[in-house]
Motif scaffolding. Structure first.
Motif, PDB file in Angstrom:
ATOM      1  N   PHE A  77      23.820  38.080  24.573  1.00 50.95           N
ATOM      2  CA  PHE A  77      23.999  39.524  24.736  1.00 50.95           C
ATOM      3  C   PHE A  77      24.489  39.900  26.132  1.00 50.95           C
ATOM      4  CE2 PHE A  77      21.217  39.291  21.078  1.00 50.95           C
ATOM      5  CZ  PHE A  77      21.766  40.250  20.237  1.00 50.95           C
ATOM      6  N   VAL A  78      24.359  38.982  27.095  1.00 52.99           N
ATOM      7  CA  VAL A  78      24.874  39.281  28.442  1.00 52.99           C
ATOM      8  C   VAL A  78      26.399  39.343  28.383  1.00 52.99           C
ATOM      9  CG1 VAL A  78      24.910  38.619  30.862  1.00 52.99           C
ATOM     10  CG2 VAL A  78      22.916  38.064  29.455  1.00 52.99           C
ATOM     11  N   MET A  79      26.994  38.285  27.806  1.00 54.47           N
ATOM     12  CA  MET A  79      28.451  38.287  27.689  1.00 54.47           C
ATOM     13  C   MET A  79      28.888  39.383  26.717  1.00 54.47           C
ATOM     14  SD  MET A  79      31.023  35.093  27.048  1.00 54.47           S
ATOM     15  CE  MET A  79      30.630  34.260  28.572  1.00 54.47           C
ATOM     16  N   GLY A  80      28.105  39.552  25.645  1.00 52.10           N
ATOM     17  CA  GLY A  80      28.420  40.607  24.666  1.00 52.10           C
ATOM     18  C   GLY A  80      28.409  41.993  25.307  1.00 52.10           C
ATOM     19  N   GLY A  81      27.350  42.276  26.071  1.00 52.07           N
ATOM     20  CA  GLY A  81      27.239  43.587  26.731  1.00 52.07           C
ATOM     21  C   GLY A  81      28.346  43.793  27.753  1.00 52.07           C
ATOM     22  N   GLY A  82      28.659  42.733  28.497  1.00 55.56           N
ATOM     23  CA  GLY A  82      29.739  42.811  29.484  1.00 55.56           C
ATOM     24  C   GLY A  82      31.061  43.121  28.810  1.00 55.56           C
ATOM     25  N   LEU A  83      31.342  42.383  27.740  1.00 53.24           N
ATOM     26  CA  LEU A  83      32.631  42.564  27.040  1.00 53.24           C
ATOM     27  C   LEU A  83      32.723  43.913  26.330  1.00 53.24           C
ATOM     28  CD1 LEU A  83      33.172  38.956  25.638  1.00 53.24           C
ATOM     29  CD2 LEU A  83      34.537  40.128  27.382  1.00 53.24           C
ATOM     30  N   LEU A  84      31.565  44.421  25.916  1.00 55.20           N
ATOM     31  CA  LEU A  84      31.529  45.751  25.290  1.00 55.20           C
ATOM     32  C   LEU A  84      32.091  46.806  26.248  1.00 55.20           C
ATOM     33  CD1 LEU A  84      30.245  46.272  22.483  1.00 55.20           C
ATOM     34  CD2 LEU A  84      28.203  47.084  23.658  1.00 55.20           C
ATOM     35  N   VAL A  85      31.870  46.587  27.541  1.00 52.27           N
ATOM     36  CA  VAL A  85      32.374  47.528  28.548  1.00 52.27           C
ATOM     37  C   VAL A  85      33.781  47.142  29.019  1.00 52.27           C
ATOM     38  CG1 VAL A  85      31.936  48.546  30.828  1.00 52.27           C
ATOM     39  CG2 VAL A  85      30.012  47.997  29.326  1.00 52.27           C
ATOM     40  N   THR A  86      33.982  45.839  29.345  1.00 47.58           N
ATOM     41  CA  THR A  86      35.258  45.458  29.963  1.00 47.58           C
ATOM     42  C   THR A  86      36.432  45.448  28.975  1.00 47.58           C
ATOM     43  OG1 THR A  86      34.647  43.113  29.711  1.00 47.58           O
ATOM     44  CG2 THR A  86      34.296  44.104  31.866  1.00 47.58           C
ATOM     45  N   THR A  87      36.175  45.144  27.698  1.00 49.65           N
ATOM     46  CA  THR A  87      37.300  45.062  26.750  1.00 49.65           C
ATOM     47  C   THR A  87      38.030  46.402  26.603  1.00 49.65           C
ATOM     48  OG1 THR A  87      36.126  43.291  25.610  1.00 49.65           O
ATOM     49  CG2 THR A  87      38.019  44.226  24.472  1.00 49.65           C
ATOM     50  N   PRO A  88      37.323  47.517  26.313  1.00 45.27           N
ATOM     51  CA  PRO A  88      38.069  48.787  26.255  1.00 45.27           C
ATOM     52  C   PRO A  88      38.687  49.161  27.601  1.00 45.27           C
ATOM     53  CG  PRO A  88      35.697  49.147  25.918  1.00 45.27           C
ATOM     54  CD  PRO A  88      35.921  47.677  25.895  1.00 45.27           C
ATOM     55  N   VAL A  89      38.015  48.796  28.699  1.00 51.38           N
ATOM     56  CA  VAL A  89      38.575  49.134  30.019  1.00 51.38           C
ATOM     57  C   VAL A  89      39.921  48.434  30.221  1.00 51.38           C
ATOM     58  CG1 VAL A  89      38.275  48.748  32.512  1.00 51.38           C
ATOM     59  CG2 VAL A  89      36.431  49.770  31.172  1.00 51.38           C
ATOM     60  N   PHE A  90      39.973  47.122  29.914  1.00 54.02           N
ATOM     61  CA  PHE A  90      41.235  46.400  30.092  1.00 54.02           C
ATOM     62  C   PHE A  90      42.272  46.829  29.060  1.00 54.02           C
ATOM     63  CE2 PHE A  90      38.842  43.447  32.780  1.00 54.02           C
ATOM     64  CZ  PHE A  90      39.795  43.137  33.735  1.00 54.02           C
ATOM     65  N   GLN A  91      41.833  46.952  27.800  1.00 46.06           N
ATOM     66  CA  GLN A  91      42.805  47.199  26.732  1.00 46.06           C
ATOM     67  C   GLN A  91      43.285  48.646  26.673  1.00 46.06           C
ATOM     68  OE1 GLN A  91      44.262  44.753  25.143  1.00 46.06           O
ATOM     69  NE2 GLN A  91      42.962  43.361  26.294  1.00 46.06           N
ATOM     70  N   LEU A  92      42.418  49.597  27.007  1.00 45.65           N
ATOM     71  CA  LEU A  92      42.816  51.007  26.874  1.00 45.65           C
ATOM     72  C   LEU A  92      43.207  51.637  28.211  1.00 45.65           C
ATOM     73  CD1 LEU A  92      40.054  52.157  24.343  1.00 45.65           C
ATOM     74  CD2 LEU A  92      42.395  51.423  23.840  1.00 45.65           C
ATOM     75  N   LEU A  93      42.499  51.268  29.297  1.00 46.20           N
ATOM     76  CA  LEU A  93      42.781  51.928  30.572  1.00 46.20           C
ATOM     77  C   LEU A  93      43.762  51.144  31.435  1.00 46.20           C
ATOM     78  CD1 LEU A  93      39.172  53.212  31.480  1.00 46.20           C
ATOM     79  CD2 LEU A  93      41.066  54.499  30.469  1.00 46.20           C
ATOM     80  N   VAL A  94      43.415  49.879  31.748  1.00 48.26           N
ATOM     81  CA  VAL A  94      44.240  49.110  32.689  1.00 48.26           C
ATOM     82  C   VAL A  94      45.682  48.999  32.185  1.00 48.26           C
ATOM     83  CG1 VAL A  94      44.538  46.844  33.799  1.00 48.26           C
ATOM     84  CG2 VAL A  94      42.251  47.863  33.623  1.00 48.26           C
ATOM     85  N   LYS A  95      45.833  48.827  30.879  1.00 49.30           N
ATOM     86  CA  LYS A  95      47.190  48.699  30.311  1.00 49.30           C
ATOM     87  C   LYS A  95      48.035  49.953  30.505  1.00 49.30           C
ATOM     88  CE  LYS A  95      47.035  45.021  26.889  1.00 49.30           C
ATOM     89  NZ  LYS A  95      46.975  44.665  25.469  1.00 49.30           N
ATOM     90  N   GLN A  96      47.370  51.107  30.623  1.00 49.04           N
ATOM     91  CA  GLN A  96      48.105  52.376  30.770  1.00 49.04           C
ATOM     92  C   GLN A  96      48.392  52.719  32.228  1.00 49.04           C
ATOM     93  OE1 GLN A  96      48.967  54.049  27.940  1.00 49.04           O
ATOM     94  NE2 GLN A  96      47.962  52.390  26.827  1.00 49.04           N
ATOM     95  N   MET A  97      47.730  51.990  33.147  1.00 41.98           N
ATOM     96  CA  MET A  97      47.844  52.373  34.559  1.00 41.98           C
ATOM     97  C   MET A  97      48.930  51.542  35.243  1.00 41.98           C
ATOM     98  SD  MET A  97      43.721  52.460  35.104  1.00 41.98           S
ATOM     99  CE  MET A  97      43.661  52.601  36.886  1.00 41.98           C
ATOM    100  N   SER A  98      49.717  52.154  36.096  1.00 38.63           N
ATOM    101  CA  SER A  98      50.741  51.397  36.817  1.00 38.63           C
ATOM    102  C   SER A  98      50.143  50.756  38.065  1.00 38.63           C
ATOM    103  CB  SER A  98      51.904  52.307  37.198  1.00 38.63           C
ATOM    104  OG  SER A  98      51.419  53.420  37.902  1.00 38.63           O
ATOM    105  N   ARG A  99      49.076  51.315  38.575  1.00 37.03           N
ATOM    106  CA  ARG A  99      48.392  50.741  39.732  1.00 37.03           C
ATOM    107  C   ARG A  99      46.921  51.156  39.695  1.00 37.03           C
ATOM    108  NH1 ARG A  99      49.980  54.212  45.013  1.00 37.03           N
ATOM    109  NH2 ARG A  99      47.877  53.554  45.512  1.00 37.03           N
ATOM    110  N   PRO A 100      46.056  50.400  40.421  1.00 35.79           N
ATOM    111  CA  PRO A 100      44.634  50.790  40.456  1.00 35.79           C
ATOM    112  C   PRO A 100      44.462  52.120  41.199  1.00 35.79           C
ATOM    113  CG  PRO A 100      44.988  48.594  41.398  1.00 35.79           C
ATOM    114  CD  PRO A 100      46.330  49.196  41.208  1.00 35.79           C
TER     115      PRO A 100
END
Lengths: 141, 135
Positions: A44-67
């Motif tokens: 559940f540690v990796m599961g909980g981490g990925l629950l947060v990081t996956t949408p962040v990378f897939q939905l947010l980071v992909k849309q941003m041109s820079r941090p």
């Protein structure tokens, strides 16, 4: 580099590691001991981490041109599944299974002022530099 | 019984930390890479992040009152384990955080392979040392 963000992230990361049980080597060995008295809770540690990081990378980071507060993203570009990747991961897995500490928990556990953790961390750092020279001499990068 | 709750909430806090790092400063939270960078380049941000890790773990035990976990491993094993974790994460370009928490979220094939391999070898090593006598 926004150092305040880095410090807050580091503190959160360390807090999360200790809360999750990843700094408890007995628990980590119990997690890896699938044929013995297996304690699956750490999945559940990796599961909980990925629950947060996956949408962040897939939905947010992909849309941003820079941090938000830096010039550019610093994200690995390699896609090839190479020999060194597999050999390295296997070597890491053996070390992880021998003691129960991976790099994040090893450093966070320095908070416990335990000389065994310190010995492990010093050897881990020596290993990182050994690995760097192996990368240069054997894998040419 | 409810042991998954601290694991899940701790994991989500780790995920939040990694999200802040990528969204705000554009960095992957790979601890093996940051640890190497801290001593190789002495960049302030890497040292600060590692200092944060230690402070965060200390704060958890201070706030929660959860006792500090015990570590009873003999010196040979600590030395061998530390060296192998360091060498392996350097050659394999990442550890549980870089490959596991960030790489899998990026849907990186390299990270999926690395994570599968290090967990498998971790399981194999525990099997060999806990159930097969000495390795």
């Amino acid at each position: 580099m926004n150092l305040v963000t880095v410090l807050i992230s580091g503190v959160l990361f360390g807090f999360g590691l200790a809360l999750s049980g990843m700094t408890d080597v007995g628990k980590v060995i119990g997690f890896l001991d699938v044929t013995g008295s297996w304690d699956p809770s750490l999945i559940f540690v990796m599961g909980g981490g990925l629950l947060v990081t996956t949408p962040v990378f897939q939905l947010l980071v992909k849309q941003m041109s820079r941090p938000l507060l830096a010039k550019e993203f610093n994200i690995p570009q390699r896609t090839d599944v190479s020999f060194d990747l597999i050999i390295g991961a296997a070597t890491f897995g053996v070390g992880w299974g021998l003691v129960g500490l991976c790099p994040g928990p090893a450093i966070a556990s320095l908070a416990y002022m335990n000389e065994d953790v310190l010995l492990f961390a010093v050897c881990m750092v020596a290993g990182l530099f050994l690995g760097e020279s192996i990368n240069r001499k054997v894998f040419n990068h | 019984m409810m042991e998954f709750i601290p694991a899940l909430s701790g994991g989500m806090i780790i995920g939040l930390a990694a999200s802040l790092m990528i969204l705000v400063v554009g960095r992957i939270s790979g601890i093996s890479g940051i640890a190497f960078g801290a001593l190789n380049d002495w960049k302030p941000w890497t040292l600060l992040f590692l200092l944060g890790l230690i402070t965060g773990a200390a704060s958890f035990h201070l706030i929660s009152g959860v006792p500090i976990p015990r570590l009873e491993v003999d010196n040979q094993r600590l030395i061998a384990g530390g060296l192998l974790v360091g060498i392996g994460t350097k050659i394999g370009a990442g550890c549980t955080s870089g490959h596991g928490i960030c790489g899998l979220a990026r849907l990186s094939k390299r990270s999926l392979v690395a994570t599968t391999v290090f967990i498998s070898f971790g399981i194999f090593t525990v099997y060999a040392t806990q159930h097969g006598g000495s390795l």
